[in-house]
Scaffold this active site. Structure first.
Site, PDB file in Angstrom:
ATOM      1  N   HIS A 171      30.209  52.405  23.399  1.00  0.00           N
ATOM      2  CA  HIS A 171      31.281  51.733  24.128  1.00  0.00           C
ATOM      3  C   HIS A 171      31.612  52.514  25.392  1.00  0.00           C
ATOM      4  O   HIS A 171      31.565  53.747  25.403  1.00  0.00           O
ATOM      5  CB  HIS A 171      32.519  51.641  23.237  1.00  0.00           C
ATOM      6  N   ASN A 229      41.251  50.652  27.721  1.00  0.00           N
ATOM      7  CA  ASN A 229      40.210  49.919  27.014  1.00  0.00           C
ATOM      8  C   ASN A 229      40.123  48.491  27.554  1.00  0.00           C
ATOM      9  O   ASN A 229      40.913  48.093  28.418  1.00  0.00           O
ATOM     10  CB  ASN A 229      40.499  49.923  25.507  1.00  0.00           C
ATOM     11  N   GLN A 240      37.313  41.861  26.956  1.00  0.00           N
ATOM     12  CA  GLN A 240      35.918  41.425  26.973  1.00  0.00           C
ATOM     13  C   GLN A 240      35.600  40.393  25.906  1.00  0.00           C
ATOM     14  O   GLN A 240      34.490  39.860  25.869  1.00  0.00           O
ATOM     15  CB  GLN A 240      34.994  42.632  26.796  1.00  0.00           C
ATOM     16  N   CYS A 248      31.361  45.816  27.794  1.00  0.00           N
ATOM     17  CA  CYS A 248      32.313  46.908  28.038  1.00  0.00           C
ATOM     18  C   CYS A 248      31.969  47.719  29.276  1.00  0.00           C
ATOM     19  O   CYS A 248      32.856  48.123  30.031  1.00  0.00           O
ATOM     20  CB  CYS A 248      32.380  47.817  26.815  1.00  0.00           C
TER      21      CYS A 248
END
Length: 484
Positions: free
Chosen positions: A404, A425, A105, A111
């Site tokens: 997040h 992630n 990102q 996110c």
């Protein structure tokens, strides 16, 4: 969070005119005002106390070593518990069937969009026999910005009866075009605008580095908010108010097109599958692509949270939280953390599906560590401190909130108990273990706040809670922080 503005008189400069002798001094003002006297009274720090603190510090030789190390580098680097990291294998006995290439990102707060699209792309990969693929985060980012601008202005219109200095108005003005978002906001965007492959709408400088664009649009939106309030105060004409709103959106749309590009109305998609066979999809709209090539009915998903401040098995929402006017409202069903773990682990182990989740990622972690665990940073050894707040107290005292969104793609089960979690992630392959993180079950308990599941993976008694009227949390509640 409300903005508190304190007016402070600047001190006279050396060449300033001296005050007349009759002017009251600061001390006389305090003495004549009991309220001010009360505000500045209390227990000051004394030099005797400071001497005692220094003596206590010097008495422990470990402090000298800690000082030498920690003055040169960060807590997370010096105090990382390498033994724990080495003893936490990135191996799981239950994983999703497929995983895509790690995404990044960059310097943006997208996110929640990345995590959402990382879930959706697995369906595209499965359908077309792909090694990996990526869906355009910037495409949804574009429409999120225009929708959030309209959402903000509508909230300004709907709160014209409130004082400008009220906490509610100041909260709305704090960050009207933030990058963050919630799952139901993602659903509203995808079901309205569809999705596209990243080749059809790639990243731009300002999608990967969003601060300048956000600040520019924020300035314009605050200006238009002022125009709306002033116009209504002067004329009480709602038609004029909405003309200002529409003119504002025209400006925001222009800024977005110049900064991010013009989103495609239709596109062609060409690719090779795992067997190197050439494939092509031509003249398809983004909404058709979502319906025909993703195929998940996002309207049949539910957000489950663990918020120990509030009663479980109740439905919650956050006032003013959302992005699309007329879209899906942001709703949460509050459950004990053990139930979140059970449902998430069953979805991964039995259905082989990934699970979107929201957490406080900054706690006991850094951008390079591959492990999330309460002991991964050994603050006690370095600083002789421990932390005593529980999960509810962290939320109550501003110590924790959702920051997040990521995706669970695996879980280690031992005797039917969850031990650790595999996390995908969106910080690139240089973060964590080639982009993946191993989360301990204890970290899940303390810092995971939300998971998202499809209806078919949730017991009916939980789905029935969604039929109730939601409890409305205030706009600044930490359950809305992921969108702020």
């Amino acid at each position: 969070m409300a903005v508190i503005r304190v007016k402070v008189d600047s001190k006279p400069q050396p060449d300033s005119d001296p005050k007349p002798e009759s002017s009251p001094t600061s001390l006389s003002l305090v003495a004549s005002n009991p309220a001010l006297l009360q505000a500045v009274s209390g227990s000051p720090v004394t030099f005797d106390q400071l001497a005692k603190y220094k003596s206590n510090f010097d008495h422990d030789p470990k402090n000298k070593l800690a000082r030498r190390a920690l003055m040169k580098d960060s807590y997370v680097s010096v105090l990382e518990n390498t033994e724990l990291v080495q003893s936490t294998p990135a191996v799981f006995n239950n994983k999703t069937k497929i995983e895509g290439k790690i995404t990044n990102q960059k310097s943006s707060g997208r996110c929640w969009i990345f995590a959402g699209l990382n879930v959706l792309r697995l369906k595209v990969m499965e359908k077309h026999n792909l090694e990996t693929t990526e869906l355009s985060q910037t495409y949804l980012f574009f429409y999120d910005k225009i929708e959030k601008s309209n959402w903000f202005l509508e909230n300004i219109v709907n709160t014209l009866d409130l004082d400008l200095d009220s906490r509610e108005i100041q909260h709305l003005l704090t960050d009207p075009i933030q990058d963050g978002g919630q799952w139901d906001m993602f659903v509203s965007l995808v079901t309205k605008y569809g999705v596209v492959p990243i080749e059809a709408f790639p990243d731009s400088f300002h999608s990967m580095n969003s601060r300048q664009m956000d600040e520019l649009i924020t300035t314009k939106l605050r200006t238009f908010a002022k125009d709306i309030r002033n116009s209504y105060s002067a004329h009480s004409d709602m038609n004029q108010v909405h003309e200002i709103r529409k003119a504002a959106l025209d400006e925001v749309y222009r800024i977005l097109c110049i900064s991010l590009g013009v989103p495609p109305q239709t596109f062609d998609w060409t690719f090779y599958d795992k067997d190197k066979a050439f494939k092509q999809v031509s003249g398809i709209t983004p909404l058709e692509f979502y319906q025909d090539h993703v195929g998940i009915d996002l309207n049949k998903t539910v957000s489950l949270i663990n918020d120990p401040r509030n009663p479980y098995y109740e439905l919650y929402t956050v006032k003013h939280l959302g992005n699309v006017v007329g879209g899906v409202p942001v709703h949460y069903v509050n459950l004990p953390d053990e139930q979140l773990k059970l449902l998430a682990s069953k979805t991964i182990s039995e259905k082989k599906k990934s699970v979107w989740f929201g957490c406080h990622v900054g706690k006991f972690s850094n951008r390079t560590t591959s492990v999330l665990d309460l002991d991964v940073i050994d603050y006690n050894s370095g600083l002789s401190i421990s932390f005593d707040l529980n999960k509810a107290e962290r939320l109550q005292y501003g110590e924790s909130l959702m920051t997040h969104a990521m995706v669970f793609t695996g879980v280690q089960l031992e005797n039917d108990a969850t031990k650790r979690w595999r996390v995908e992630n969106s910080w690139g392959e240089n973060s964590g273990n080639k982009g993946f993180i191993t989360m301990s079950d204890r970290w899940f308990t303390e810092f995971v706040y939300q998971i998202v599941l499809e209806y078919e993976d949730v017991p009916q008694e939980i789905l029935d809670v969604m039929k109730r009227d939601p409890v409305v949390l205030p706009p600044w509640d930490p359950m809305g922080a992921l969108a702020q």
